[in-house]
Design a protein around this motif. Structure first.
Motif, PDB file in Angstrom:
ATOM      1  N   LYS A  95     -70.007  17.740   7.887  1.00 11.62           N
ATOM      2  CA  LYS A  95     -69.113  18.121   6.805  1.00 11.62           C
ATOM      3  C   LYS A  95     -68.430  16.873   6.240  1.00 11.62           C
ATOM      4  O   LYS A  95     -67.950  16.028   6.987  1.00 11.62           O
ATOM      5  N   LYS A  96     -68.425  16.776   4.921  1.00 10.77           N
ATOM      6  CA  LYS A  96     -67.791  15.633   4.262  1.00 10.77           C
ATOM      7  C   LYS A  96     -66.292  15.884   4.121  1.00 10.77           C
ATOM      8  O   LYS A  96     -65.838  17.022   4.001  1.00 10.77           O
ATOM      9  N   ASP A  97     -65.539  14.760   4.100  1.00 13.80           N
ATOM     10  CA  ASP A  97     -64.099  14.861   3.859  1.00 13.80           C
ATOM     11  C   ASP A  97     -63.846  15.338   2.437  1.00 13.80           C
ATOM     12  O   ASP A  97     -64.638  15.064   1.529  1.00 13.80           O
ATOM     13  N   PRO A  98     -62.728  16.016   2.214  1.00 12.24           N
ATOM     14  CA  PRO A  98     -62.378  16.401   0.839  1.00 12.24           C
ATOM     15  C   PRO A  98     -62.171  15.149  -0.022  1.00 12.24           C
ATOM     16  O   PRO A  98     -61.869  14.071   0.485  1.00 12.24           O
ATOM     17  N   ILE A  99     -62.325  15.313  -1.310  1.00 14.66           N
ATOM     18  CA  ILE A  99     -62.260  14.187  -2.243  1.00 14.66           C
ATOM     19  C   ILE A  99     -60.938  13.429  -2.146  1.00 14.66           C
ATOM     20  O   ILE A  99     -60.909  12.208  -2.235  1.00 14.66           O
ATOM     21  N   TYR A 100     -59.832  14.153  -1.945  1.00 20.87           N
ATOM     22  CA  TYR A 100     -58.541  13.466  -1.878  1.00 20.87           C
ATOM     23  C   TYR A 100     -58.483  12.513  -0.687  1.00 20.87           C
ATOM     24  O   TYR A 100     -57.847  11.461  -0.754  1.00 20.87           O
ATOM     25  N   LYS A 101     -59.177  12.853   0.407  1.00 22.78           N
ATOM     26  CA  LYS A 101     -59.215  11.947   1.557  1.00 22.78           C
ATOM     27  C   LYS A 101     -60.026  10.692   1.228  1.00 22.78           C
ATOM     28  O   LYS A 101     -59.675   9.597   1.645  1.00 22.78           O
ATOM     29  N   SER A 102     -61.101  10.873   0.480  1.00 25.31           N
ATOM     30  CA  SER A 102     -61.912   9.721   0.069  1.00 25.31           C
ATOM     31  C   SER A 102     -61.088   8.756  -0.774  1.00 25.31           C
ATOM     32  O   SER A 102     -61.158   7.543  -0.591  1.00 25.31           O
TER      33      SER A 102
END
Length: 128
Positions: free
Chosen positions: A5-12
């Protein structure tokens, strides 16, 4: 097999900002680039440069700062891989630093081309 699972965009974005602030805090040359950026912005405001000139200035700021961050990343990876003095490690570090230097010299040339005529126009108004 399930994809991780990828991190949410805000975490990126958060990770990216952490990287930017870490490089500004750690690297002397990035601090110099930031100071030069502030001086160029002040000069641009003072001389009321055109939108095209602003676009060029901000593009060059981005290019130089991005290259400085890539240079920092290359140095960190090389240091992580080897502590020995090796010709390929030296080449990687020197080439990354050279990229920043070339971009900085070209930005300085563009800055002269943008601001010298502005300064001369300003001097003409004051001394005539």
């Amino acid at each position: 097999m399930e994809k991780p699972k990828k991190d949410p965009i805000y975490k990126s974005f958060g990770y990216a900002f952490e990287g930017i602030f870490a490089v500004i805090k750690k690297e002397r040359n990035m601090k110099i680039h930031c100071c030069m950026m502030i001086l160029v912005i002040a000069a641009g405001i003072f001389f009321q440069i055109s939108v095209i000139k602003w676009c060029l200035c901000f593009s060059l700021f981005g290019l130089i700062m991005a290259l400085e961050m890539v240079n920092t990343a290359v140095e960190a990876v090389v240091d992580l891989v080897t502590e020995e003095r090796r010709p390929l490690a030296k080449l990687a570090k020197d080439a990354a630093a050279g990229a920043v230097l070339i971009a900085s010299i070209m930005a300085a040339v563009a800055g002269v081309m943008i601001f010298v005529p502005e300064f001369l126009r300003f001097a003409d108004q004051i001394f005539i």
